[in-house]
Design a protein around this motif. Sequence first.
Motif, mmCIF file in Angstrom:
data_model
loop_
_atom_site.group_PDB
_atom_site.id
_atom_site.type_symbol
_atom_site.label_atom_id
_atom_site.label_comp_id
_atom_site.label_asym_id
_atom_site.label_seq_id
_atom_site.Cartn_x
_atom_site.Cartn_y
_atom_site.Cartn_z
ATOM 1 N N GLN A 169 0.822 -1.204 0.000
ATOM 2 C CA GLN A 169 0.000 0.000 0.000
ATOM 3 C C GLN A 169 0.862 1.262 0.000
ATOM 4 O O GLN A 169 0.531 2.273 -0.633
ATOM 5 N N TYR A 170 1.987 1.183 0.689
ATOM 6 C CA TYR A 170 2.933 2.303 0.695
ATOM 7 C C TYR A 170 3.473 2.554 -0.712
ATOM 8 O O TYR A 170 3.568 3.715 -1.166
ATOM 9 N N GLN A 171 3.790 1.488 -1.444
ATOM 10 C CA GLN A 171 4.294 1.647 -2.806
ATOM 11 C C GLN A 171 3.231 2.237 -3.735
ATOM 12 O O GLN A 171 3.518 3.108 -4.565
ATOM 13 N N ARG A 172 1.984 1.751 -3.614
ATOM 14 C CA ARG A 172 0.925 2.260 -4.477
ATOM 15 C C ARG A 172 0.605 3.721 -4.167
ATOM 16 O O ARG A 172 0.332 4.524 -5.076
ATOM 17 N N THR A 173 0.688 4.078 -2.889
ATOM 18 C CA THR A 173 0.348 5.445 -2.508
ATOM 19 C C THR A 173 1.399 6.438 -3.003
ATOM 20 O O THR A 173 1.060 7.517 -3.525
ATOM 21 N N LEU A 174 2.683 6.076 -2.849
ATOM 22 C CA LEU A 174 3.756 6.997 -3.240
ATOM 23 C C LEU A 174 4.245 6.774 -4.666
ATOM 24 O O LEU A 174 5.038 7.576 -5.180
ATOM 25 N N GLY A 175 3.809 5.686 -5.305
ATOM 26 C CA GLY A 175 4.236 5.422 -6.672
ATOM 27 C C GLY A 175 5.694 5.016 -6.787
ATOM 28 O O GLY A 175 6.368 5.352 -7.766
ATOM 29 N N VAL A 176 6.189 4.310 -5.811
ATOM 30 C CA VAL A 176 7.587 3.844 -5.830
ATOM 31 C C VAL A 176 7.593 2.317 -5.829
ATOM 32 O O VAL A 176 6.592 1.661 -5.521
ATOM 33 N N ASP A 177 8.726 1.781 -6.218
ATOM 34 C CA ASP A 177 8.893 0.321 -6.240
ATOM 35 C C ASP A 177 10.154 -0.021 -5.454
ATOM 36 O O ASP A 177 11.275 0.155 -5.948
ATOM 37 N N ILE A 178 9.963 -0.446 -4.220
ATOM 38 C CA ILE A 178 11.122 -0.742 -3.373
ATOM 39 C C ILE A 178 11.616 -2.173 -3.568
ATOM 40 O O ILE A 178 12.669 -2.541 -3.042
ATOM 41 N N TRP A 179 10.869 -3.001 -4.305
ATOM 42 C CA TRP A 179 11.280 -4.383 -4.498
ATOM 43 C C TRP A 179 12.243 -4.549 -5.679
ATOM 44 O O TRP A 179 13.060 -5.471 -5.687
ATOM 45 N N SER A 180 12.132 -3.695 -6.676
ATOM 46 C CA SER A 180 12.937 -3.872 -7.888
ATOM 47 C C SER A 180 14.442 -3.862 -7.616
ATOM 48 O O SER A 180 15.171 -4.733 -8.109
ATOM 49 N N PRO A 181 14.970 -2.910 -6.837
ATOM 50 C CA PRO A 181 16.423 -2.954 -6.572
ATOM 51 C C PRO A 181 16.851 -4.249 -5.872
ATOM 52 O O PRO A 181 17.902 -4.817 -6.199
ATOM 53 N N HIS A 182 16.037 -4.715 -4.933
ATOM 54 C CA HIS A 182 16.376 -5.969 -4.249
ATOM 55 C C HIS A 182 16.300 -7.154 -5.213
ATOM 56 O O HIS A 182 17.132 -8.058 -5.164
ATOM 57 N N TYR A 183 15.307 -7.134 -6.102
ATOM 58 C CA TYR A 183 15.165 -8.227 -7.071
ATOM 59 C C TYR A 183 16.353 -8.244 -8.028
ATOM 60 O O TYR A 183 16.903 -9.314 -8.345
ATOM 61 N N GLU A 184 16.762 -7.084 -8.492
ATOM 62 C CA GLU A 184 17.917 -7.026 -9.395
ATOM 63 C C GLU A 184 19.187 -7.496 -8.700
ATOM 64 O O GLU A 184 20.019 -8.198 -9.291
ATOM 65 N N LYS A 185 19.331 -7.127 -7.439
ATOM 66 C CA LYS A 185 20.505 -7.575 -6.685
ATOM 67 C C LYS A 185 20.491 -9.088 -6.497
ATOM 68 O O LYS A 185 21.537 -9.761 -6.613
ATOM 69 N N MET A 186 19.329 -9.657 -6.221
ATOM 70 C CA MET A 186 19.207 -11.101 -6.085
ATOM 71 C C MET A 186 19.511 -11.805 -7.411
ATOM 72 O O MET A 186 20.154 -12.867 -7.435
ATOM 73 N N GLN A 187 19.082 -11.215 -8.538
ATOM 74 C CA GLN A 187 19.360 -11.796 -9.846
ATOM 75 C C GLN A 187 20.862 -11.794 -10.142
ATOM 76 O O GLN A 187 21.413 -12.772 -10.672
#
Length: 225
Positions: free
Chosen positions: A70-88
């Motif tokens: 809900q925090y991401q949808r409200t502020l329009g940010v994606d906090i998972w993408s950097p972590h996903y790229e790092k995991m990849q």
Amino acid sequence: MGRGKIEIKKIENSTNRQVTYSKRRNGIIKKAKELTVLCDAKISLLMLSSTRKFHEYTSPNTTQKKMIDQYQRTLGVDIWSPHYEKMQENLKRLKEINNKLRREIRQRTGEDMSGLNLQELCLLQENISESLAEIRERKYHVIKTQTDTFRKKVKNLEEQHGNLVLDLETKSEDPKYGVVENEGQYNSAMAFANGVHNLYAFRLQSLHPNLQNGGEYGSRNLRLA
């Protein structure tokens, strides 16, 4: 009298710092519960102390993940993408290491060697020689340890055997023990020393004149096996 004003700075004493953290943490959680009930608010708290102790509070009927989404949808940010790229990236690096190790294993067994030049072949031979030397050293250590153990066991058994033989010889010289005076005496003594427990020797002496031969006291030797 009112409370004195407290200067906001880091508490140097670790015990006082931990006590203050515990008290204020409970106060914050209490206020969050009150806001949840009074204002129908959704609250999520994450707290990590200096001693690496983790505490959290989430309002009922919700979860930490729902709050973050809900925090991401409200502020329009994606906090998972950097972590996903790092995991990849980490996964890709681990796959490369795994493929390299598999290729080295195949090469050490004589496979997948067509693409190696002379320098790589020499390096492979050197690595194999070092590995064989290390394996021989470990095997030698195991064999040496087992040999020393068996030698200690043999020595203990020899000492036990010597003590048994000495004890048997001492008893044979004592008049109160019967002795088998025949040609099988040595075999009987050795059998007793080797652990045969059902071998006995007796000396029977006649106690009545009617049991004598020629009026002389005699003796009989019996061996029961």
